[in-house]
Design a protein around this motif. Structure first.
Motif, PDB file in Angstrom:
ATOM      1  N   GLN A  83       6.869  25.277  22.369  1.00 17.23           N
ATOM      2  CA  GLN A  83       6.557  24.324  23.425  1.00 17.23           C
ATOM      3  C   GLN A  83       6.780  22.912  22.900  1.00 17.23           C
ATOM      4  OE1 GLN A  83       2.491  25.105  24.588  1.00 17.23           O
ATOM      5  NE2 GLN A  83       2.917  27.226  25.200  1.00 17.23           N
ATOM      6  N   VAL A  84       6.951  21.981  23.825  1.00 13.72           N
ATOM      7  CA  VAL A  84       7.207  20.602  23.431  1.00 13.72           C
ATOM      8  C   VAL A  84       6.093  20.069  22.534  1.00 13.72           C
ATOM      9  CG1 VAL A  84       7.471  18.244  24.270  1.00 13.72           C
ATOM     10  CG2 VAL A  84       8.633  20.122  25.454  1.00 13.72           C
ATOM     11  N   VAL A  85       4.875  20.519  22.761  1.00 12.03           N
ATOM     12  CA  VAL A  85       3.734  20.053  21.950  1.00 12.03           C
ATOM     13  C   VAL A  85       3.813  20.531  20.501  1.00 12.03           C
ATOM     14  CG1 VAL A  85       2.154  19.801  23.876  1.00 12.03           C
ATOM     15  CG2 VAL A  85       2.304  21.991  22.680  1.00 12.03           C
ATOM     16  N   ASP A  86       4.697  21.461  20.236  1.00 12.89           N
ATOM     17  CA  ASP A  86       4.880  21.923  18.866  1.00 12.89           C
ATOM     18  C   ASP A  86       5.734  20.956  18.046  1.00 12.89           C
ATOM     19  OD1 ASP A  86       5.268  25.305  20.106  1.00 12.89           O
ATOM     20  OD2 ASP A  86       3.442  24.286  19.416  1.00 12.89           O
ATOM     21  N   SER A  87       6.326  19.997  18.698  1.00 13.42           N
ATOM     22  CA  SER A  87       7.147  19.019  17.981  1.00 13.42           C
ATOM     23  C   SER A  87       6.285  18.250  16.984  1.00 13.42           C
ATOM     24  CB  SER A  87       7.807  18.039  18.959  1.00 13.42           C
ATOM     25  OG  SER A  87       8.711  18.701  19.817  1.00 13.42           O
ATOM     26  N   ALA A  88       6.660  18.319  15.721  1.00 16.26           N
ATOM     27  CA  ALA A  88       5.868  17.703  14.657  1.00 16.26           C
ATOM     28  C   ALA A  88       6.602  17.907  13.344  1.00 16.26           C
ATOM     29  CB  ALA A  88       4.482  18.350  14.573  1.00 16.26           C
ATOM     30  N   VAL A  89       6.033  17.352  12.284  1.00 19.03           N
ATOM     31  CA  VAL A  89       6.490  17.681  10.937  1.00 19.03           C
ATOM     32  C   VAL A  89       5.506  18.698  10.372  1.00 19.03           C
ATOM     33  CG1 VAL A  89       7.024  16.823   8.631  1.00 19.03           C
ATOM     34  CG2 VAL A  89       7.463  15.373  10.642  1.00 19.03           C
ATOM     35  N   TYR A  90       6.041  19.762   9.822  1.00 23.79           N
ATOM     36  CA  TYR A  90       5.212  20.831   9.284  1.00 23.79           C
ATOM     37  C   TYR A  90       5.359  20.863   7.759  1.00 23.79           C
ATOM     38  CZ  TYR A  90       4.560  22.430  14.042  1.00 23.79           C
ATOM     39  OH  TYR A  90       4.217  22.505  15.376  1.00 23.79           O
ATOM     40  N   PHE A  91       4.214  20.894   7.100  1.00 30.85           N
ATOM     41  CA  PHE A  91       4.189  20.908   5.639  1.00 30.85           C
ATOM     42  C   PHE A  91       3.606  22.205   5.130  1.00 30.85           C
ATOM     43  CE2 PHE A  91       5.352  16.585   4.636  1.00 30.85           C
ATOM     44  CZ  PHE A  91       4.981  15.859   5.755  1.00 30.85           C
ATOM     45  N   CYS A  92       4.273  22.767   4.155  1.00 28.29           N
ATOM     46  CA  CYS A  92       3.750  23.893   3.399  1.00 28.29           C
ATOM     47  C   CYS A  92       3.152  23.319   2.117  1.00 28.29           C
ATOM     48  CB  CYS A  92       4.892  24.864   3.090  1.00 28.29           C
ATOM     49  SG  CYS A  92       4.428  26.342   2.174  1.00 28.29           S
ATOM     50  N   ALA A  93       2.055  23.892   1.645  1.00 28.89           N
ATOM     51  CA  ALA A  93       1.393  23.359   0.452  1.00 28.89           C
ATOM     52  C   ALA A  93       0.818  24.488  -0.384  1.00 28.89           C
ATOM     53  CB  ALA A  93       0.301  22.362   0.838  1.00 28.89           C
ATOM     54  N   LEU A  94       0.566  24.176  -1.643  1.00 28.53           N
ATOM     55  CA  LEU A  94       0.111  25.155  -2.626  1.00 28.53           C
ATOM     56  C   LEU A  94      -1.013  24.551  -3.447  1.00 28.53           C
ATOM     57  CD1 LEU A  94       0.690  27.741  -4.479  1.00 28.53           C
ATOM     58  CD2 LEU A  94       2.338  26.282  -5.668  1.00 28.53           C
ATOM     59  N   SER A  95      -2.028  25.338  -3.752  1.00 31.01           N
ATOM     60  CA  SER A  95      -3.058  24.859  -4.660  1.00 31.01           C
ATOM     61  C   SER A  95      -3.477  25.971  -5.601  1.00 31.01           C
ATOM     62  CB  SER A  95      -4.282  24.342  -3.896  1.00 31.01           C
ATOM     63  OG  SER A  95      -5.072  25.414  -3.430  1.00 31.01           O
ATOM     64  N   SER A  96      -3.969  25.556  -6.750  1.00 28.75           N
ATOM     65  CA  SER A  96      -4.536  26.492  -7.693  1.00 28.75           C
ATOM     66  C   SER A  96      -5.938  26.852  -7.242  1.00 28.75           C
ATOM     67  CB  SER A  96      -4.605  25.853  -9.079  1.00 28.75           C
ATOM     68  OG  SER A  96      -5.463  26.576  -9.916  1.00 28.75           O
ATOM     69  N   ALA A  97      -6.341  28.075  -7.474  1.00 26.74           N
ATOM     70  CA  ALA A  97      -7.687  28.489  -7.088  1.00 26.74           C
ATOM     71  C   ALA A  97      -8.678  28.264  -8.207  1.00 26.74           C
ATOM     72  CB  ALA A  97      -7.695  29.954  -6.682  1.00 26.74           C
ATOM     73  N   PHE A  98      -8.186  27.692  -9.325  1.00 23.85           N
ATOM     74  CA  PHE A  98      -9.072  27.561 -10.458  1.00 23.85           C
ATOM     75  C   PHE A  98      -9.777  26.215 -10.458  1.00 23.85           C
ATOM     76  CE2 PHE A  98      -6.143  30.868 -11.838  1.00 23.85           C
ATOM     77  CZ  PHE A  98      -7.047  31.813 -12.260  1.00 23.85           C
ATOM     78  N   GLY A  99     -10.826  26.127  -9.740  1.00 19.94           N
ATOM     79  CA  GLY A  99     -11.758  25.010  -9.853  1.00 19.94           C
ATOM     80  C   GLY A  99     -11.405  23.755  -9.099  1.00 19.94           C
ATOM     81  N   ASN A 100     -10.295  23.716  -8.415  1.00 21.74           N
ATOM     82  CA  ASN A 100      -9.992  22.519  -7.627  1.00 21.74           C
ATOM     83  C   ASN A 100      -9.039  22.898  -6.511  1.00 21.74           C
ATOM     84  OD1 ASN A 100      -7.080  21.949  -8.359  1.00 21.74           O
ATOM     85  ND2 ASN A 100      -8.020  22.045 -10.359  1.00 21.74           N
ATOM     86  N   GLU A 101      -8.896  22.028  -5.561  1.00 25.01           N
ATOM     87  CA  GLU A 101      -8.052  22.338  -4.410  1.00 25.01           C
ATOM     88  C   GLU A 101      -6.987  21.290  -4.189  1.00 25.01           C
ATOM     89  OE1 GLU A 101     -11.806  23.737  -4.696  1.00 25.01           O
ATOM     90  OE2 GLU A 101     -11.568  21.790  -3.747  1.00 25.01           O
ATOM     91  N   LYS A 102      -6.580  20.589  -5.258  1.00 25.99           N
ATOM     92  CA  LYS A 102      -5.540  19.590  -5.028  1.00 25.99           C
ATOM     93  C   LYS A 102      -4.281  20.307  -4.570  1.00 25.99           C
ATOM     94  CE  LYS A 102      -3.888  19.284  -9.796  1.00 25.99           C
ATOM     95  NZ  LYS A 102      -3.537  18.335 -10.878  1.00 25.99           N
ATOM     96  N   LEU A 103      -3.621  19.710  -3.601  1.00 24.98           N
ATOM     97  CA  LEU A 103      -2.483  20.330  -2.948  1.00 24.98           C
ATOM     98  C   LEU A 103      -1.163  19.745  -3.435  1.00 24.98           C
ATOM     99  CD1 LEU A 103      -3.948  20.209   0.668  1.00 24.98           C
ATOM    100  CD2 LEU A 103      -3.585  22.273  -0.683  1.00 24.98           C
ATOM    101  N   THR A 104      -0.229  20.644  -3.670  1.00 24.38           N
ATOM    102  CA  THR A 104       1.156  20.250  -3.912  1.00 24.38           C
ATOM    103  C   THR A 104       1.921  20.534  -2.627  1.00 24.38           C
ATOM    104  OG1 THR A 104       1.033  20.756  -6.269  1.00 24.38           O
ATOM    105  CG2 THR A 104       3.223  20.632  -5.267  1.00 24.38           C
ATOM    106  N   PHE A 105       2.458  19.498  -2.019  1.00 24.45           N
ATOM    107  CA  PHE A 105       3.117  19.629  -0.727  1.00 24.45           C
ATOM    108  C   PHE A 105       4.623  19.789  -0.874  1.00 24.45           C
ATOM    109  CE2 PHE A 105       0.017  18.799   2.583  1.00 24.45           C
ATOM    110  CZ  PHE A 105      -1.017  18.213   1.897  1.00 24.45           C
ATOM    111  N   GLY A 106       5.201  20.502   0.075  1.00 21.06           N
ATOM    112  CA  GLY A 106       6.639  20.469   0.242  1.00 21.06           C
ATOM    113  C   GLY A 106       7.028  19.182   0.952  1.00 21.06           C
ATOM    114  N   THR A 107       8.316  18.992   1.124  1.00 20.65           N
ATOM    115  CA  THR A 107       8.802  17.744   1.719  1.00 20.65           C
ATOM    116  C   THR A 107       8.736  17.747   3.246  1.00 20.65           C
ATOM    117  OG1 THR A 107      11.021  18.657   1.530  1.00 20.65           O
ATOM    118  CG2 THR A 107      10.318  17.123  -0.191  1.00 20.65           C
TER     119      THR A 107
END
Lengths: 115, 113
Positions: A83-107
């Motif tokens: 749908q038109v409302v789906d228009s956006a930038v979508y980011f995939c991200a990764l984090s380590s589960a060991f004690g923190n949740e800082k995210l590494t994003f794709g472009t």
């Protein structure tokens, strides 16, 4: 080091078509989390999904579905009947589960739904 | 819940001036993150705190950048002196430690002229 690759910079589809956004990741961690975020034109980052590395079950939420394949280090996102409302930038991200949740994003992938 | 609140939403300042960005995390969250988004570098982590203590500031670009979290409900990111290349959108995010899910504020769009 962790890395997330979103090879598709921009995608345009006509409304009601299905579209899949690709995400490939690299990590040496055995336990990790994968995410998808949506950034609409208004600019905020909206959480869509989190997936634990031990849970390879695909997930469906309405028109959204996610395919996690550990064997290919991929976590792809499909929008059905776009749908038109789906228009956006979508980011995939990764984090380590060991004690923190800082995210590494794709472009990010800019998705445009054409009415 | 009001979500993560950032202020100001927009900031325009002259090169050399001090800029302070503010963030109020979601109540009960004990991890706080500052990210910067630019066209060239995308979304990158600057610094994050757990229980008000800075854990990783390796993403802070230079000594001109500093961040503080004096209590669980408030954090600041300061740039002194600011430069045009600091122009970006700065996001604050918070999460419950080990929850694996970060909630983002609406961002502060900084323009340094």
């Amino acid at each position: 080091a962790q890395k997330v690759t979103q090879a598709q910079t921009e995608i345009s589809v006509v409304e009601k078509e299905d579209v899949t956004l690709d995400c490939v990741y690299e990590t040496r961690d055995t336990t990790y989390y994968l995410f998808w975020y949506k950034q609409p034109p208004s600019g905020e980052l909206v959480f869509l999904i989190r997936r634990n590395s031990f849970d390879e079950q695909n997930e469906i939420s309405g028109r959204y579905s996610w395919n996690f394949q550990k064997s290919t280090s991929s976590f792809n996102f499909t929008i059905t009947a776009s749908q038109v409302v789906d228009s956006a930038v979508y980011f995939c991200a990764l984090s380590s589960a060991f004690g923190n949740e800082k995210l590494t994003f794709g472009t990010g992938t800019r998705l445009t739904i054409i009415p | 819940d009001a979500g993560v609140i950032q202020s100001p939403r927009h900031e325009v300042t002259e090169m050399g001036q001090e800029v302070t960005l503010r963030c109020k995390p979601i109540s009960g969250h004990n991890s706080l993150f500052w990210y910067r988004q630019t066209m060239m570098r995308g979304l990158e982590l600057l610094i994050y705190f757990n229980n008000n203590v800075p854990i990783d500031d390796s993403g802070m670009p230079e000594d001109r950048f500093s961040a503080k979290m004096p209590n669980a409900s408030f954090s600041t990111l300061k740039i002194q002196p600011s430069e045009p290349r600091d122009s970006a959108v700065y996001f604050c995010a918070s999460s419950r430690r080990d929850s694996g899910e970060a909630f983002f504020g609406q961002g502060t769009r900084l323009t340094v002229v």
